[in-house]
Every structure is written in structure tokens, then in C-alpha cells.
Design a protein around this motif. Sequence first.
Motif, mmCIF file in Angstrom:
data_model
loop_
_atom_site.group_PDB
_atom_site.id
_atom_site.type_symbol
_atom_site.label_atom_id
_atom_site.label_comp_id
_atom_site.label_asym_id
_atom_site.label_seq_id
_atom_site.Cartn_x
_atom_site.Cartn_y
_atom_site.Cartn_z
ATOM 1 N N ALA A 1 98.402 130.317 75.575
ATOM 2 C CA ALA A 1 99.256 129.233 75.089
ATOM 3 C C ALA A 1 99.526 129.380 73.596
ATOM 4 C CB ALA A 1 98.614 127.886 75.381
ATOM 5 N N ILE A 2 98.495 129.743 72.832
ATOM 6 C CA ILE A 2 98.639 129.909 71.384
ATOM 7 C C ILE A 2 99.663 130.988 71.065
ATOM 8 C CG2 ILE A 2 97.441 130.813 69.339
ATOM 9 C CD1 ILE A 2 94.909 129.354 70.458
ATOM 10 N N ARG A 3 99.556 132.139 71.722
ATOM 11 C CA ARG A 3 100.479 133.237 71.424
ATOM 12 C C ARG A 3 101.907 132.909 71.873
ATOM 13 N NH1 ARG A 3 99.150 136.327 67.514
ATOM 14 N NH2 ARG A 3 100.448 137.992 68.345
ATOM 15 N N LEU B 1 108.394 121.237 62.546
ATOM 16 C CA LEU B 1 107.148 121.537 61.838
ATOM 17 C C LEU B 1 106.080 121.860 62.885
ATOM 18 C CD1 LEU B 1 105.534 121.545 59.131
ATOM 19 C CD2 LEU B 1 105.091 119.113 59.546
ATOM 20 N N VAL B 2 105.438 123.019 62.736
ATOM 21 C CA VAL B 2 104.454 123.484 63.710
ATOM 22 C C VAL B 2 103.084 123.591 63.058
ATOM 23 C CG1 VAL B 2 103.811 125.345 65.293
ATOM 24 C CG2 VAL B 2 106.236 124.797 64.936
ATOM 25 N N VAL B 3 102.081 123.061 63.745
ATOM 26 C CA VAL B 3 100.685 123.320 63.383
ATOM 27 C C VAL B 3 100.019 123.887 64.630
ATOM 28 C CG1 VAL B 3 98.507 122.403 62.544
ATOM 29 C CG2 VAL B 3 100.661 121.395 61.756
ATOM 30 N N VAL B 4 99.523 125.130 64.540
ATOM 31 C CA VAL B 4 98.986 125.808 65.713
ATOM 32 C C VAL B 4 97.602 126.357 65.404
ATOM 33 C CG1 VAL B 4 100.205 127.935 65.063
ATOM 34 C CG2 VAL B 4 99.410 127.639 67.422
ATOM 35 N N ILE C 1 94.092 117.476 63.761
ATOM 36 C CA ILE C 1 92.982 117.888 64.622
ATOM 37 C C ILE C 1 93.560 118.480 65.901
ATOM 38 C CG2 ILE C 1 90.952 117.128 65.914
ATOM 39 C CD1 ILE C 1 90.650 114.851 63.931
ATOM 40 N N LEU C 2 93.079 119.671 66.273
ATOM 41 C CA LEU C 2 93.555 120.338 67.485
ATOM 42 C C LEU C 2 92.363 120.850 68.286
ATOM 43 C CD1 LEU C 2 96.644 122.497 66.429
ATOM 44 C CD2 LEU C 2 96.632 120.649 68.102
ATOM 45 N N ALA D 1 97.344 123.514 72.360
ATOM 46 C CA ALA D 1 97.269 124.651 71.442
ATOM 47 C C ALA D 1 97.930 124.367 70.106
ATOM 48 C CB ALA D 1 97.928 125.881 72.076
ATOM 49 N N ALA D 2 98.906 123.462 70.094
ATOM 50 C CA ALA D 2 99.693 123.258 68.874
ATOM 51 C C ALA D 2 100.373 121.899 68.902
ATOM 52 C CB ALA D 2 100.741 124.358 68.736
#
Length: 663
Positions: A494-496, A597-600, A647-648, A654-655
Amino acid sequence: MAGRIGLTDITPTVAGGRYPAKAVVGRPIDVGATVFREGHDAVAANVVFQPAPVAGRPRARAQRSSLNIMTPGVPGTDHFSATVTPDAPGMWNLVIEAWSDPLETWRHAVEVKIAAGQNADELANDLEVGARLLEKIARRPRNPLAPTLKTAIAALRNTGYSVADRVAPALEPSTWQALRADPIRELVTRSAPQQIWVDRPLAEFASWYEFFPRSVGAIVDDAGRPVRHGTFADAVTALPRIAAMDFDVVYLPPIHPIGEVNRKGRNNSVDCEPGDVGSPWAIGSAAGGHDAIHPELGTIDDFDAFVTAAREQGLEVALDLALQCAPDHPWVREHPEWFTTRPDGSIAYAENPPKKYQDIYPLNFDNDPAGLYAEVLRVVQYWISHGVTIFRVDNPHTKPINFWEWLIAKVHTENPEVIFLAEAFTKPAMMHELGRVGFTQSYTYFTWRTGKDEIADYGVELVEAADYMRPNFFVNTPDILHASLQYGGPAMFAIRAVLASTLSPLWGVYSGYELFEHVAVRPGSEEYLDSEKYQLRPRDFDHPAGGTLEPFIGQLNRIRREHPALQQMKGLWFHEISSPNLLCYSRRDQQTGDTILVVVSLVSEGTQWGETNLFLPALGYDWGETFIVHDLVGGGLYVWGERNTVILDPSKQAAHIFAVRRP
């Protein structure tokens, strides 16, 4: 040789104008130039942007009916800018015309002198210069501004008026705006044409899905040996599932006859056992070569039906163009000069030490370039005639650069819609040059960029090359299974996927990724166990034993389609975030203002916490402002500013992919 007016630093330009910059239909192109001259007289510039003439065809119309005046930048920089928007694919010419601007020179002089308190006698010559300039414009045929200008001219010469009243009609805002739209241009200096190649939008923004038609509908026994080979008719049944995930392109590995001589066995074994299907990249046998269909897949009519079915699902078919041959390819017998002969008289097979490809003969482009070039062009045109307008080119870095420049230009002369993707994992200089000479898209090193700093550095590098090199981020390929996927678990998949689909407007998935396939043939290898390159791999997508990433992949593709910010390479900005395991970046479309805006998380285990330090101008906000972020993955609305706590838990989400908007 310098022109009468100084004109330098034209953008976009690639390699000093040696190669065309790239653009797509409908997307504005930012044009820039530095314009200057001796002394203090004003200068200005405009853009002429039109399709390049094609031999044997009527000259295309110019894109604009009036001057595209460039806007001056920060005073003192001498920089001018404009935007132009192409409306058709093909080659376009961009010319900057720089010129002395007597109207602006006059306006500035008069305003400064009036502000300094000069009287009518001191300004007599200036006022007369203004009147004569306006007369020149008023004499233009069918000039709708003529009556207004006559009034302004009379005022400039009316000695009974105050200085301010004599000047006012000429400088009235609406009149002046009309004058600026069609000014007096003196000492015009033209740049050499800068070429811009314009593609259709799919060249810049698309989601690719790769699968092997022969595995769809295939049946294998308990030992993995083929019982039934998949066909194009079977492959049609896979299309609705792919379309449901909102992919745009289905990419097929080579579909041609596979060589019998030196055929590889399962897991790349040099021992081929009865029934082994071989590698599709070992092209050619007694059944034909690059313009033939593998008999077990079906006929050319079956392929045509597959292409039609894909279009009905909103998908385009990309075909592998692998310029190499099996030992029993017809070209080996008919054109031995197209290959390299070793001292012992045998033909050299392909090697990439320590890898050996005994089932493949590389082509030699130097012995008979005219003959080989013509044959490759014929093959490409044949598949275009069967509805293929996208080619994923295998190992283009092993063929001459000048060949690709020639071939792509030849194809584009008649078919500007054709897209070429370069599958070149090689030295950066070669990868970039392939983009410059004409490749529409490029594979990248994304697969091996997993750390925070290296991802950010690579993203910046690719943005800087965006005028000529469009990166396509594949999360995996049939022969690249990165260690992060082998050991990171479903969360890493999922992260990739998040990184690939939001860092680049082009991304790709090889079938099996959604099922979390992650077992390598041996420790330290990036090759899949039971690689589909050498055997049939039927998959049960309806009842996946280990779960599926399909819904999330579909969600990512829908987010991409709904947000222009994710549809171009430019507009990427990396923001500070305190955790080494979190990456924060934004994308912004300047035309629409759309901002993502992405935080992963970069690790797949453990809850990750960090505090952002956002560069607010990159998001379209001033320092101190707050805004709303909408989490497109997990839902929820939040008020954010420069500093925010994130917080993740990657096992659950994942993001965060936030749509940014004003309160």
C-alpha cells in the motif's frame, strides 16, 4: 551574433534547442525569456506559437489571432513570461519576438516628468511625440480604436488644457489596455524557433496495468506444468476487473511466437522440459517473428477483438516492442547481417553479466542500418494499423540513440498520437538522453528509492527534467521484486502504491501486486519465484487467499482522476516533517489551484508520529493562514496550518492524502 534587442534565456528549451521540449494538448506551457537593450528605452516581447510546417501539407494556422504579449517580471530582472496552450498533437514552433516599445517609453517619461513638476513648455516635445505615436496607430486599417485615439491626439495638442488633462485621454485605463494589446513594435528581434513536441494527454497522465494474456484462463497441474494455455479470448475476460480499478492502459508483454531453440525452462532454467512455454521476450520461431501472433494466443483477428474490447472498457492497449530475436527467428536465417558473429562463427546471444540469455540474439544496428531501420519501422506501422498506439520499448539503452531519434520521428510524422515508453534501467545520462531524443515516457529508479532523503532528492531531479523526461513509476515488474516488498508485508504494498501514484502522474502495476505476491526465487534476488516470464501463472482474483489491494488501488486511481494536481510532474514540493519514517509532500496545479498534500509512512510496522513544518506558499497560502484538509483515504476534515501533528498506523492506513481548500 547578437540581435538588435537582447534576447536570452528562453524557456522551455532542451539541450540548448537541440531537442524539442515536451507538452500535452490542453495544458498551458510556461514560456520565459530575458529581454533587454542599451540605454533606458522600454522593451517588450511577445510569443508566436504555431504548428510546425509539414512537407507536402498546407501550412497550419497560427494558434493566436493577436499578439501574445509577455508579462514583465520583477523589476530589474529583465524577465518576461507568458503561457501558451497547444490544441493539437504534433510538432509546434515557439518564437519569441523582442522589441523596443516606444509607447511604454513615452508613457514612463511623461509620468515621471509630470511627477517632477515639469510644465507644458518643458513637455512640449514629449506631448508631440505621444500624439505622433497615436496617429501611427490610428492610421491602421479598420482600427476600431481610431475615434478614441483622435480625441486623445487632439487633447495632447490642446495648449488650452492643463498638462494632466492633455495626457489623461491617452492614458485612460481601457484605452491604454487596448493600445498594449496591439502596440507599436520597433527593432523587432526574433529568436530561432524553439520546437515543442505536443502529445495527447495520456502521454503525461495515465495508470498502467501489465499482465500476460497467456496466463488468463490457463490451467496448470500440481507441478506447475501447463495443461491449457490462455488465449486472447480469455484475456478479454480480465478487462472489466482492470477497468474497475480505473486503469487507463493495459500493457502486454510480447505476444509473438516464442523460439524453440535454447528455450528457457521454469525459473530461468537452461533446461527446457516438454511443455515449458518459454519467455515471450525470446521472439520468433517457424511460426513467425515480430509481426506474428503466438499461435496458442490466437489469431490477428483475436487480437483485434481484444483491442476493441479494451477500448469498450475505456482502456488502451500497450504492446511490448522488444528488438531482439530467438535463434530460430526468421530474421536470423534471412538477414544474418543484422546480428553479431563471434570469432567461432556463432551468433552472440544476449548477456548482462552475470545474467545470460541464451534464448535471445541481440540485433546489430551498424551492419545494415538502412535495411534494419526500415524493417523495424514496418513492424511498428503494422501494429499501429491494428490499433496499437502505445509501445513499451524493451531495453532501448542497448540500441543506438540515433536510431530511436529517427524511428520516433518517422512514426510521429504520420501518427503523432503514438506513445513510446522507454524501459531503460541504466546510466542516468542514457536515460535522460532517451527522453530528449523523443521517448514519451521513461521507466525510472523509483523501485529502488525507499529512504526519505533519496525519494525527495529523486523527485526534485525528475521535476527539473520534466520538460523532456516523463517518469513512469512502476511499483513492480515481472523481473523486479524489490526487497521492501519481499519482507514488508501488505502494508508496504500500500505504501509503495501511494508513493508511485501520487509522486508521478504516470504509474504502473504488474499483475499479482494486488495479491501481495512477494516470494523471490532465492534470498538476495529480485526475481519472482515461479516467474511468469517462464511459465503460466493463473491467478484467482475472485477468491484471493491472502487478501487483495484492488479496492485501494482503485481508490488511488479515482483520486488521481479527480485532482489535476496529481496529473502533471511539476508542482511537487517536499515539506519538513519531524519523523524520519514519514514523508510529507504536496502537489499543486497552478491553473486550477487544486492542491493535494500527502503524508505517507515509509515503514510498514509500528505507529508513526511526526509534526509538520509546512512551506505554506507551496500550498497557495500566506504565512499564518489556516486551511481545511480533507482526508481522501480515511475520511475526515481538519483545520491545519504550518505545524500539525500526524499519526499513522500503516497496518490500518498507509497514508493521508489530503485535498486542501480554504475554510
